[in-house]
Design a protein around this motif. Sequence first.
Motif, PDB file in Angstrom:
ATOM      1  N   ALA A  17       0.832  -1.205   0.000  1.00 39.06           N
ATOM      2  CA  ALA A  17       0.000   0.000   0.000  1.00 39.06           C
ATOM      3  C   ALA A  17       0.864   1.250   0.000  1.00 39.06           C
ATOM      4  O   ALA A  17       0.539   2.258  -0.654  1.00 39.06           O
ATOM      5  N   ALA A  18       1.966   1.212   0.726  1.00 36.14           N
ATOM      6  CA  ALA A  18       2.882   2.350   0.765  1.00 36.14           C
ATOM      7  C   ALA A  18       3.637   2.505  -0.547  1.00 36.14           C
ATOM      8  O   ALA A  18       4.037   3.612  -0.920  1.00 36.14           O
ATOM      9  N   SER A  19       3.836   1.394  -1.250  1.00 38.87           N
ATOM     10  CA  SER A  19       4.542   1.433  -2.532  1.00 38.87           C
ATOM     11  C   SER A  19       3.817   0.521  -3.515  1.00 38.87           C
ATOM     12  O   SER A  19       4.119  -0.674  -3.619  1.00 38.87           O
ATOM     13  N   PRO A  20       2.814   1.054  -4.212  1.00 45.19           N
ATOM     14  CA  PRO A  20       1.970   0.217  -5.079  1.00 45.19           C
ATOM     15  C   PRO A  20       2.716  -0.487  -6.205  1.00 45.19           C
ATOM     16  O   PRO A  20       2.237  -1.498  -6.714  1.00 45.19           O
ATOM     17  N   ARG A  21       3.828   0.044  -6.629  1.00 47.13           N
ATOM     18  CA  ARG A  21       4.580  -0.605  -7.720  1.00 47.13           C
ATOM     19  C   ARG A  21       5.322  -1.799  -7.145  1.00 47.13           C
ATOM     20  O   ARG A  21       6.431  -1.690  -6.626  1.00 47.13           O
ATOM     21  N   ARG A  22       4.683  -2.947  -7.227  1.00 45.70           N
ATOM     22  CA  ARG A  22       5.136  -4.131  -6.502  1.00 45.70           C
ATOM     23  C   ARG A  22       6.506  -4.627  -6.965  1.00 45.70           C
ATOM     24  O   ARG A  22       7.287  -5.115  -6.159  1.00 45.70           O
ATOM     25  N   GLY A  23       6.754  -4.514  -8.251  1.00 48.87           N
ATOM     26  CA  GLY A  23       8.051  -4.971  -8.745  1.00 48.87           C
ATOM     27  C   GLY A  23       9.199  -4.208  -8.121  1.00 48.87           C
ATOM     28  O   GLY A  23      10.254  -4.771  -7.807  1.00 48.87           O
ATOM     29  N   PHE A  46      13.555 -14.597  -9.902  1.00 49.87           N
ATOM     30  CA  PHE A  46      13.180 -13.221  -9.564  1.00 49.87           C
ATOM     31  C   PHE A  46      12.126 -12.695 -10.539  1.00 49.87           C
ATOM     32  O   PHE A  46      11.155 -12.035 -10.135  1.00 49.87           O
ATOM     33  N   ALA A  47      12.295 -12.986 -11.814  1.00 51.58           N
ATOM     34  CA  ALA A  47      11.312 -12.544 -12.811  1.00 51.58           C
ATOM     35  C   ALA A  47       9.954 -13.185 -12.544  1.00 51.58           C
ATOM     36  O   ALA A  47       8.905 -12.513 -12.617  1.00 51.58           O
ATOM     37  N   ALA A  48       9.958 -14.474 -12.223  1.00 61.36           N
ATOM     38  CA  ALA A  48       8.697 -15.155 -11.910  1.00 61.36           C
ATOM     39  C   ALA A  48       8.062 -14.567 -10.660  1.00 61.36           C
ATOM     40  O   ALA A  48       6.834 -14.404 -10.591  1.00 61.36           O
ATOM     41  N   ALA A  49       8.884 -14.231  -9.672  1.00 59.07           N
ATOM     42  CA  ALA A  49       8.365 -13.646  -8.433  1.00 59.07           C
ATOM     43  C   ALA A  49       7.730 -12.291  -8.696  1.00 59.07           C
ATOM     44  O   ALA A  49       6.671 -11.967  -8.121  1.00 59.07           O
ATOM     45  N   VAL A  50       8.329 -11.469  -9.544  1.00 59.03           N
ATOM     46  CA  VAL A  50       7.763 -10.154  -9.869  1.00 59.03           C
ATOM     47  C   VAL A  50       6.396 -10.315 -10.547  1.00 59.03           C
ATOM     48  O   VAL A  50       5.421  -9.620 -10.200  1.00 59.03           O
ATOM     49  N   VAL A  51       6.304 -11.241 -11.491  1.00 60.13           N
ATOM     50  CA  VAL A  51       5.039 -11.466 -12.196  1.00 60.13           C
ATOM     51  C   VAL A  51       3.959 -11.914 -11.224  1.00 60.13           C
ATOM     52  O   VAL A  51       2.821 -11.405 -11.219  1.00 60.13           O
ATOM     53  N   LEU A  52       4.276 -12.886 -10.362  1.00 59.28           N
ATOM     54  CA  LEU A  52       3.296 -13.401  -9.409  1.00 59.28           C
ATOM     55  C   LEU A  52       2.908 -12.357  -8.366  1.00 59.28           C
ATOM     56  O   LEU A  52       1.754 -12.283  -7.943  1.00 59.28           O
ATOM     57  N   LEU A  53       3.871 -11.563  -7.932  1.00 61.44           N
ATOM     58  CA  LEU A  53       3.573 -10.526  -6.942  1.00 61.44           C
ATOM     59  C   LEU A  53       2.597  -9.505  -7.505  1.00 61.44           C
ATOM     60  O   LEU A  53       1.738  -8.978  -6.775  1.00 61.44           O
ATOM     61  N   ARG A  54       2.696  -9.228  -8.793  1.00 60.56           N
ATOM     62  CA  ARG A  54       1.781  -8.270  -9.412  1.00 60.56           C
ATOM     63  C   ARG A  54       0.391  -8.846  -9.628  1.00 60.56           C
ATOM     64  O   ARG A  54      -0.618  -8.121  -9.586  1.00 60.56           O
ATOM     65  N   ARG A  55       0.301 -10.149  -9.854  1.00 61.09           N
ATOM     66  CA  ARG A  55      -0.973 -10.754 -10.227  1.00 61.09           C
ATOM     67  C   ARG A  55      -1.764 -11.294  -9.041  1.00 61.09           C
ATOM     68  O   ARG A  55      -2.992 -11.340  -9.081  1.00 61.09           O
TER      69      ARG A  55
END
Length: 517
Positions: free
Chosen positions: A341-347, A505-514
């Motif tokens: 919430a403090a930083s919406p850009r999850r990646g 790391f790339a997979a984690a970024v995708v999953l964190l966003r979705r």
Amino acid sequence: MTSTLTPPRTATRPGRGGFAQLLHSEWTKFRTVRGWVRSTVGAVLIICLVGLLATAAGNKSDPDGSSALPVGPGGEAVNDSFYFVHQKLQGDGSITVAVSSLAGVVSTNPNDSRSGLAPWAKAGIIVKDGLDQGSSYAAMMVTGSHGVRMQYDYTHDTAGAAGAASQEAPRWLRLQRTGDTLTGYESADGSKWTEVGHADLTGLSRTPEVGLFVTSPSIKDETGTGTGFAPAVATGTFDRIALGGQWTGGSWASDQVGKDAGTSASYSQDTKGQATPEGSGFKVTGAGDIAPVVGGPATSGVRTIENFLVGAFAGLIIMVVVGAGYITVEYRRGMIGLTLAASPRRGRVLVAKGLVIGSLAFVVGVVSAAVMVPFGGQRSESNGFPVLTVPAATELRVIVGTGLLLAAASVFALAVGAILRRSAVAITVVVVGMVLPYLLATASVLPDGASQWLLRVTPAAGFAIQQSIERYDQVVTVYSPSSGYFPLAPWAGLAVLCAYAAASFAAAVVLLRRRDV
């Protein structure tokens, strides 16, 4: 009257300052958790402690702690032991000789000797910058099974003609000195010459020792499949010696260079180095080797800088636990919602976490290695264990590489933790995928083929960045993971680990966003 309504401003994307603030926030979050800070400090201590214990283990090769391995011009530890018939060359000049035979004797035990020639037994001519071990040299030689070679300064090897020397078909060799340049030639008949190679020996003295030499490294057991090495001695016959240029005019002297055969072999009870005149030349017997020192059974009791860093895998496990927990604890305690919430850009959140944990792990690795490499070497030598010296560039690569190894593993654990959201499962996945293959491969639990396969395709390949000893085709030993040799080059091995970390790391970024938090 009309009015123009100004549309509300859209939220602007965080700039450099926004990410710097996020990075500072993640760092503050890390340092306020005492367990993480203590674990990070503990990783440094455990790496050093395990390394110190390793320096005291094993069988001493030098109980008095009085000897050290010779060091070549490039900074590497070398074997420099051979029998030498020599005199001084004054300035430029040449030496030419015909090698008419090369034979050998192998001692499989103190009471049994048999005919046998080591593949890298050597008989030839050499220009050497003095009789001190480790001094610069260039040599032309006939070998047991590898034909004519030109070698210089221990690590350089150039192939000439194939085939063995015999009375009917001698091998003619020539070395020509011009300033600091040595050029090697070979001939089948003594009249038509072919250049094999040349060496630039910068700083070569004006009056080097030049002459005939014979040496023979140890030879593997009769089956060729085991790890045993037996003392081997070679005898070469030299005919029709011709000297060109200005020589000092002294008579031929004969000496054993090096008090023994170094780590490569030794003379048996029935053999010794010697030179006897024969016809227009000499028959020379010698043992040992002129080559870089490598790992394996022949160097039992000799330490490498990797020995002082065996604790790196324990420190790596600690940093893997910290890296996985750095993200999973937020899921477990329900804090991840506030963070996002403090930083919406999850990646960007995950990138900031990766930079924090990766940087800390890098510092842990570099500090530990920078302490243990010099201190471990001093401690080992004082306890009677010679240390295999390496060039400064190799030592620096191992130190920095240890930091990169821990950094990549920590980021890998962070990414797996973000994917699985459970600390215990994430830690298990990383340890099983990285640490377990390393232990199985280096502890001789698996056959060499399986060990090499594991260290090529698993994240454990990253440990190759710590390898300080090189493989040389002209030195026979057991080049296996259990002897410290990885199937991939140091940076290639680290690249495999980094590929796993990047993909995770790339997979984690995708999953964190979705996914929902």
